[in-house]
Write an enzyme that holds these catalytic residues in place. Structure first.
Site, PDB file in Angstrom:
ATOM      1  N   SER A  99       0.843  -1.200   0.000  1.00 19.21           N
ATOM      2  CA  SER A  99       0.000   0.000   0.000  1.00 19.21           C
ATOM      3  C   SER A  99       0.877   1.248   0.000  1.00 19.21           C
ATOM      4  CB  SER A  99      -0.930  -0.027   1.225  1.00 19.21           C
ATOM      5  OG  SER A  99      -1.891   0.982   1.128  1.00 19.21           O
ATOM      6  N   ASN A 100       0.326   2.378   0.356  1.00 22.00           N
ATOM      7  CA  ASN A 100       1.111   3.617   0.435  1.00 22.00           C
ATOM      8  C   ASN A 100       0.633   4.434   1.631  1.00 22.00           C
ATOM      9  OD1 ASN A 100      -1.121   5.450  -0.461  1.00 22.00           O
ATOM     10  ND2 ASN A 100      -0.955   4.199  -2.314  1.00 22.00           N
ATOM     11  N   HIS A 101       1.252   5.602   1.836  1.00 21.60           N
ATOM     12  CA  HIS A 101       0.999   6.382   3.060  1.00 21.60           C
ATOM     13  C   HIS A 101      -0.210   7.314   2.974  1.00 21.60           C
ATOM     14  CE1 HIS A 101       4.538   5.019   5.112  1.00 21.60           C
ATOM     15  NE2 HIS A 101       5.300   5.333   4.079  1.00 21.60           N
ATOM     16  N   SER A 102      -1.015   7.234   1.926  1.00 22.25           N
ATOM     17  CA  SER A 102      -2.129   8.173   1.811  1.00 22.25           C
ATOM     18  C   SER A 102      -3.078   8.050   3.016  1.00 22.25           C
ATOM     19  CB  SER A 102      -2.915   7.896   0.520  1.00 22.25           C
ATOM     20  OG  SER A 102      -4.108   8.636   0.533  1.00 22.25           O
TER      21      SER A 102
END
Ligand code: CTP
Length: 398
Positions: free
Chosen positions: A204-207
């Site tokens: 995933s990512n840090h959004s």
């Protein structure tokens, strides 16, 4: 949200008065200008210093003091008067037009809408006299709010409990809902996507989703019919929006495309994964060896596919998150994905991008306009982005 709104907060002598302090904070935080008016018995529950410190204005409580004419000024000044808590006693005085303290005087002088948030014991609330007073106040044009149900300060349980500050705040916000975007359908995507590797792991990512949620909330507040498609976040869906929760980039693609044709505007604020594992293991992947490779495949580019089959008149907005050659990269995305405008944020700017409550962006449009905005809260920025959407709608109409 409530920037520039003028609100008179009336407080009467009830144990629920402590909740008014929290309501006052919420209103001030949302940008409202609040003047507090108290009945004499509030002193037993709250100190005026607390209320004047939070509102930044002196509290009006003594009609016989030198500022005695303030009741008329306040009545004319306010966009909204809310009395929270409103005791049985004050409601009875309001309904009979009595005028023996600062609050009852402001009520009679008020030309703005008046909201009443009753707070009292269950039997007092159910008493036919109180109910008649409430009905009469309603027929006089007051907005009489429900009460909550549950544990009461008397030890009894039932109706009569004042609504919670957050509930009151939301009612006030709805009251001021605008119409700049009324009749418009806007879809907003937000948050990250999660691409599963096996039943326990994902990429995933840090959004955080904060920018997309701020846009959804602001669009609703401006009167739009809002659909929010969100990847996994820690945020609660804003009130009034249609909410679809998704996990992967493929889920988001399906949810967004299903609704895309009927939208007047789509804003892709989500940080969609560009790659997903080639296969998802049914069982937890066991470690073996010193290193491992994970084969990935490309996900569908949602924004690009929306751009390719954009219905006439639809406004398409995307974000570009860059770390180098920002303007150049963002401009390429603007044309490649056929957006109407792109909101560029550079991770090189302090306070911009993921997880922050602020963002610093440059907006670039198809006409070649490049507008660099200063560091702002994501809420303020949401307002700016939607103003640009409103301008485009207006330009298309002419
Ligand atoms: N986007 C999308 N679908 C994807 C990837 C991105 O709809 N599979 C959208 C994002 O929501 C954003 C815009 O495309 O509005 C640009 O996303 P960004 O990650 O900045 O760029 P990419 O196109 O993914 O290019 P790169 O990662 O190579 O910079």
């Amino acid at each position: 949200m409530l920037s520039g709104k003028k609100i008179v907060l009336g407080i009467t002598g009830s144990i629920a008065a402590y909740k008014s302090v929290l309501l006052l904070r919420l209103l001030i935080k949302a940008g409202a200008e609040v003047k507090v008016v108290c009945t004499p018995s509030v002193n037993a529950f709250l100190g005026e210093l607390t209320l004047s410190s939070l509102s930044g204005k002196s509290v009006f409580s003594g009609i016989w003091e030198e500022n005695w004419s303030e009741h008329v000024e306040l009545g004319l000044w306010a966009d909204l008067m809310i009395v929270a808590p409103a005791t049985a006693n004050t409601l009875a005085k309001f309904s009979h037009g009595l005028c023996d303290n600062a609050l009852t005087a402001v009520y009679l002088a008020a030309r703005c809408p008046v909201m009443l948030a009753p707070a009292m014991d269950v039997d007092m609330y159910k008493h036919s006299r109180t109910q008649k007073n409430l009905k009469e106040l309603e027929s006089d044009g007051c907005i009489v709010l429900e009460t909550g149900e549950g544990f009461l300060a008397s030890g009894l349980e039932g109706v009569g409990r004042m609504l919670e500050p957050e509930e009151l705040y939301e009612i006030i916000e709805s009251h001021f809902r605008g119409s700049e975007l009324s009749g418009k359908k806007i879809l907003i995507s937000a948050g990250p996507t999660q691409e599963s590797l096996d039943p326990v792991r994902f990429i995933s990512n840090h959004s955080s989703g904060k920018m997309g949620y701020a846009l959804a909330k602001a669009a609703w507040y401006m009167g739009a019919d809002v659909s929010l498609v969100s990847g996994p976040t820690q945020l609660s869906p804003p009130k009034g929006v249609t909410f679809t929760n998704v996990i992967s980039a493929q889920d988001m693609f399906e949810a967004v495309t299903a609704e895309a044709d009927e939208q007047d505007c789509i804003i892709m604020a989500a940080a969609v994964a560009d790659y997903t594992p080639l296969t998802k293991a049914d069982q937890k992947i066991k470690k073996s060896g010193d290193d491992m490779q994970i084969p990935l495949k490309r996900t569908k580019d949602i924004l690009k596919s929306l751009g390719e089959k954009k219905p006439e008149g639809q406004i398409l907005v995307g974000f570009a998150m860059e770390t180098e050659n920002e303007l150049d990269n963002a401009q390429k995305k603007l044309f490649k994905k056929k957006m109407d405008f792109v909101v560029l944020n550079s991770l090189r700017d302090k306070g911009a991008g993921f997880k922050h409550d602020t963002n610093k962006v440059t907006i670039m449009d198809q006409a070649g306009n490049v507008e660099a905005l200063p560091l702002k809260s994501k809420e303020e920025l949401a307002g700016d982005i939607l103003q640009k959407v409103i301008k485009l709608f207006a330009a298309r109409k002419t």
